[in-house]
Design an enzyme around this catalytic site. Structure first.
Site, mmCIF file in Angstrom:
data_model
loop_
_atom_site.group_PDB
_atom_site.id
_atom_site.type_symbol
_atom_site.label_atom_id
_atom_site.label_comp_id
_atom_site.label_asym_id
_atom_site.label_seq_id
_atom_site.Cartn_x
_atom_site.Cartn_y
_atom_site.Cartn_z
ATOM 1 N N ASP A 175 0.862 -1.191 0.000
ATOM 2 C CA ASP A 175 0.000 0.000 0.000
ATOM 3 C C ASP A 175 0.893 1.235 0.000
ATOM 4 O OD1 ASP A 175 -1.881 1.973 0.329
ATOM 5 O OD2 ASP A 175 -2.746 1.175 2.184
ATOM 6 N N GLU A 233 -1.816 -1.182 -3.617
ATOM 7 C CA GLU A 233 -2.923 -0.309 -3.200
ATOM 8 C C GLU A 233 -2.566 1.158 -3.405
ATOM 9 O OE1 GLU A 233 -4.235 -1.602 0.657
ATOM 10 O OE2 GLU A 233 -5.359 0.236 1.031
ATOM 11 N N ASP A 257 -8.091 2.615 -2.906
ATOM 12 C CA ASP A 257 -8.562 2.900 -1.550
ATOM 13 C C ASP A 257 -9.046 4.357 -1.546
ATOM 14 O OD1 ASP A 257 -8.757 3.639 1.126
ATOM 15 O OD2 ASP A 257 -6.827 2.852 1.760
#
Ligand code: OSB
Ligand code: MG
Length: 375
Positions: free
Chosen positions: A188, A213, A238
């Site tokens: 991420d 992500e 996200d």
């Protein structure tokens, strides 16, 4: 149910271990909780806004203003047939989705109690247990990270997500993959890269990651589509997905192969369910993201994760990973198989520890009929 009063409070809790992302390090949380009262029912909601507007525009201070001055007054005294009716009542107020979610989610918890059903069933859930992963922050050294990964794997977690940024990426993945070639691994970036990094990002494909992500800008899903065409690893969005319309557009553009649903980021359970449904229809798997929640928000994440298209392990981890003592009873626990068992109890299945919450409270304000004012 008629909403008679709403208490908005800030609690402060130190984290067991600091949490570092590409936008900075957190050592403790300031958390806004909402207590909704009506017709003998008390229900709780959590606002997941951060201390600073680094993840999104919202912060504890903006959410405090939105909740006390705009959102609570918009719903107070209203009689609701269902929690979803909060949404139109708050619709005139733009944005402030995390603040809205705190009120709407508390209303869903209240509705579950009023109807004497588990919250997860009211949301449309079908799972009796959910799969759990962990999100591991940037550490002081690669050795420290390796130790953390070993601890979480031993605890049973099914997926390891590594926070990354330029300078904490390829070498780190290399090291982790060398020791654990087979584990389910993802990363991420919290928007730490730009399209100028495309050659660099292509190298992420070497590590067999489940997903990467939000690599690019927090508010973008157009350039993510360009990036996705050039890398094999699935992009998971996200930050960029604020609602079901965004999800539909991002999927149509080919911006991602997976979506992380955070109930606060999309403004509450009603919209989270819509995002879930859009993704399910388009065969895009989803998972439940986390925002270092206290047990109140965590319990809501657990309930949401029971919906059928939550087919990947979420960032819904045990209370003890975050807190010495959580504010719910029982705490959220994760089995050796990396799962959370879903309770058939009415409501969330967890109780707020009101005495502890009072002790942690640094400010509170009650709005509503016959309510005393703030302290
Ligand atoms: O991007 O998923 C994120 C925490 C704060 C803000 C953003 C994120 C996160 C996490 C933590 O990854 C997930 C958790 O609650 O364990
Ligand atoms: Mg994220």
């Amino acid at each position: 149910m008629k909403i008679e009063s709403i208490t908005i409070r800030e609690i402060q809790m130190p984290l067991v271990h600091f949490f570092e992302t590409s936008f900075g390090r957190t050592t403790g949380r300031r958390i806004i909780l909402v207590t909704l009262r009506g017709q003998g029912i008390t229900a709780w909601g959590e606002c997941v806004a951060g201390e600073h507007p680094h993840y999104s525009e919202e912060s504890v201070e903006t959410a405090w203003y939105a909740l006390t001055s705009e959102l609570a007054p918009a719903v107070i005294g209203k009689k609701l047939e269902s929690a979803a009716e909060c949404v139109p009542l708050m619709a005139q107020i733009r944005g402030n989705r995390m603040a809205k979610a705190a009120i709407e989610n508390a209303s869903w918890a209240a509705e579950a109690v009023a109807k004497q059903v588990p919250l997860w069933k009211l949301l449309g859930g079908t799972r009796k247990e959910i799969a759990c992963g962990v999100s591991i922050g940037i550490q002081d050294s690669p050795e420290q990270l390796e130790e953390k990964v070993a601890t979480e794997l031993a605890a049973g977690y099914q997926r390891i997500k590594l926070k990354c940024k330029p300078g904490w990426d390829l070498k780190i993945f290399e090291r982790i993959r060398q020791r654990w070639p087979e584990i389910t691994l993802s990363c991420d970036a919290n928007s730490a890269y730009t399209l100028a990094d495309i050659e660099h990002l292509k190298q992420f494909d070497r590590f067999n990651l489940l997903m990467i992500e939000q690599p690019l800008w927090h508010d973008d899903f157009y350039l993510h589509a360009r990036l996705q065409k050039q890398i094999k690893t699935r992009i998971c969005l996200d930050e960029a997905i604020r609602n079901a319309r965004d999800a539909e557009a991002a999927i149509e553009l080919g911006s991602c192969g997976i979506i992380n649903i955070k109930v606060g980021r999309v403004g509450g359970f009603s919209e989270a369910i819509k995002v879930h449904d859009v993704c399910q229809k388009q065969n895009i798997p989803v998972w439940c993201g986390g925002m270092l929640e206290s047990g109140i928000g965590r319990a809501h994440n657990v309930a949401l994760s029971t919906l059928p298209n939550f087919s990947l392990p979420g960032d819904v981890s045990a209370s003890k990973r975050y807190w010495k003592e959580d504010i719910i009873e029982p705490e959220v626990t994760v089995s050796k198989q990396g799962t959370i068992a879903i309770s058939d109890a009415v409501g969330t299945g967890y109780h707020a520890r009101e005495d502890l919450i009072e002790k942690l409270t640094v400010r509170k304000e009650t709005i509503g009929t016959g309510a005393m004012s703030a302290s």
